[in-house]
Motif scaffolding. Structure first.
Motif, PDB file in Angstrom:
ATOM      1  N   PRO A 180      32.732  37.527  31.979  1.00 28.88           N
ATOM      2  CA  PRO A 180      34.085  37.436  31.432  1.00 28.88           C
ATOM      3  C   PRO A 180      35.110  37.474  32.566  1.00 28.88           C
ATOM      4  N   LEU A 181      35.815  36.391  32.781  1.00 30.17           N
ATOM      5  CA  LEU A 181      36.812  36.313  33.851  1.00 30.17           C
ATOM      6  C   LEU A 181      38.225  36.057  33.321  1.00 30.17           C
ATOM      7  N   THR A 199      46.242  32.803  37.333  1.00 32.79           N
ATOM      8  CA  THR A 199      45.671  33.642  36.287  1.00 32.79           C
ATOM      9  C   THR A 199      44.660  32.837  35.493  1.00 32.79           C
ATOM     10  N   GLU A 200      43.464  33.372  35.344  1.00 30.74           N
ATOM     11  CA  GLU A 200      42.406  32.665  34.621  1.00 30.74           C
ATOM     12  C   GLU A 200      42.698  32.684  33.116  1.00 30.74           C
ATOM     13  N   THR A 201      42.781  31.511  32.525  1.00 28.22           N
ATOM     14  CA  THR A 201      43.078  31.406  31.090  1.00 28.22           C
ATOM     15  C   THR A 201      41.853  31.021  30.272  1.00 28.22           C
ATOM     16  N   ARG A 202      40.765  30.652  30.928  1.00 31.71           N
ATOM     17  CA  ARG A 202      39.582  30.189  30.208  1.00 31.71           C
ATOM     18  C   ARG A 202      38.691  31.357  29.783  1.00 31.71           C
ATOM     19  N   GLN A 220      32.406  43.140  37.708  1.00 31.79           N
ATOM     20  CA  GLN A 220      31.117  43.364  38.367  1.00 31.79           C
ATOM     21  C   GLN A 220      29.909  43.128  37.467  1.00 31.79           C
ATOM     22  N   ASN A 221      30.128  42.753  36.223  1.00 31.89           N
ATOM     23  CA  ASN A 221      29.053  42.378  35.303  1.00 31.89           C
ATOM     24  C   ASN A 221      29.398  41.025  34.699  1.00 31.89           C
ATOM     25  N   TYR A 222      28.492  40.063  34.853  1.00 31.83           N
ATOM     26  CA  TYR A 222      28.810  38.688  34.465  1.00 31.83           C
ATOM     27  C   TYR A 222      27.643  38.054  33.709  1.00 31.83           C
TER      28      TYR A 222
END
Length: 255
Positions: A180-181, A199-202, A220-222
């Protein structure tokens, strides 16, 4: 046999079928095979270019290279004589023993310390220890950095560095998503005309085009997912994450 000690590499084997290969050159993991819920037979989880050199003549393009002490082109005065991504990925590491060998998995340690070749370019005293642990469904990589200076001067001899695992995940780049980014600030290195952070919008970050984005202070968790597959990436004490894929736009210019 949980561990095979070959001339140029170590081969780790799990009793349930998973395996991993680690070169002494660069301490680079060049293969990790494991099963998942969809595929009961172990399959390759890492990407290594078909044009990669595995003979120690140049850093491996693929797998999991270790980056130290600088990420990208050097900017710190201590690193001014180093090439991109530093020297850890292009030095021969020393075997430093088995850390664990039981039913849960097998874990090995490699070490790197200053050599005359390194000292000619980088004068800071250090010791790197790299631990690779293979489980049934998991591969863990841990880098331990020690400042070995014995100087009694004040201020103390500070070791400033960047460290990175340059994971090449085997996945279809046209359909994968990274989460989650969303909501995070990031540096878009493909947009040289834009100063500052975006800023990440996706909700899910794709790599359908040339992507080189640095997200500071990430969770740190993806999750990296695609139709029919996926992989979880967990990290500790590595608060920044880079999402990178050259695609044809930049990949065609690489050696």
């Amino acid at each position: 046999m949980p561990l095979q000690h070959l001339t140029d590499r170590l081969v780790l084997n799990h009793p349930k079928g998973a395996s991993a290969e680690v070169l002494f050159y660069g301490a680079t993991v060049i293969s990790w095979k494991s099963s998942d819920k969809r595929n009961p037979d172990p399959f390759e989880r890492l990407f290594v270019s078909s044009k990669a050199f595995l003979d120690g003549s140049k850093p491996v393009r693929g797998g999991i290279p270790v980056v130290f002490p600088c990420f990208g082109a050097p900017t710190h005065p201590d690193h001014k004589n180093l090439s991109q991504h530093g020297f850890a990925r292009s030095e021969v590491w020393k075997w430093d023993g088995v850390v664990m060998d039981n039913e849960a998995g097998v874990s090995i340690r490699l070490a790197l310390e200053p050599s005359p070749k390194i000292t000619a370019l980088y004068t800071k005293p250090f010791r790197l220890e790299y631990v690779v642990t293979l489980g049934e469904h998991q591969l863990s990589t841990d880098i331990h950095v020690t400042n070995t200076s014995t100087s009694t001067a004040y201020p103390p001899d500070v070791l400033e560095f960047q460290a990175l695992f340059h994971n090449y995940i085997r996945a279809p780049s046209d359909t994968l998503l990274v989460t989650p980014l969303k909501g995070l600030s990031y540096k878009d290195k493909t947009d040289s005309g834009y100063q500052g952070l975006k800023t990440e919008t996706r909700a899910g970050v794709d790599v359908k085009k040339f992507t080189d984005s640095i997200y500071p202070n990430s969770p740190q968790n993806y999750e990296v997912t695609w139709p029919g597959g996926g992989i979880s990436v967990r990290s500790q004490n590595l608060k920044d994450v880079v999402v990178w894929n050259p695609q044809a736009e930049a990949g065609g210019k690489m050696g």
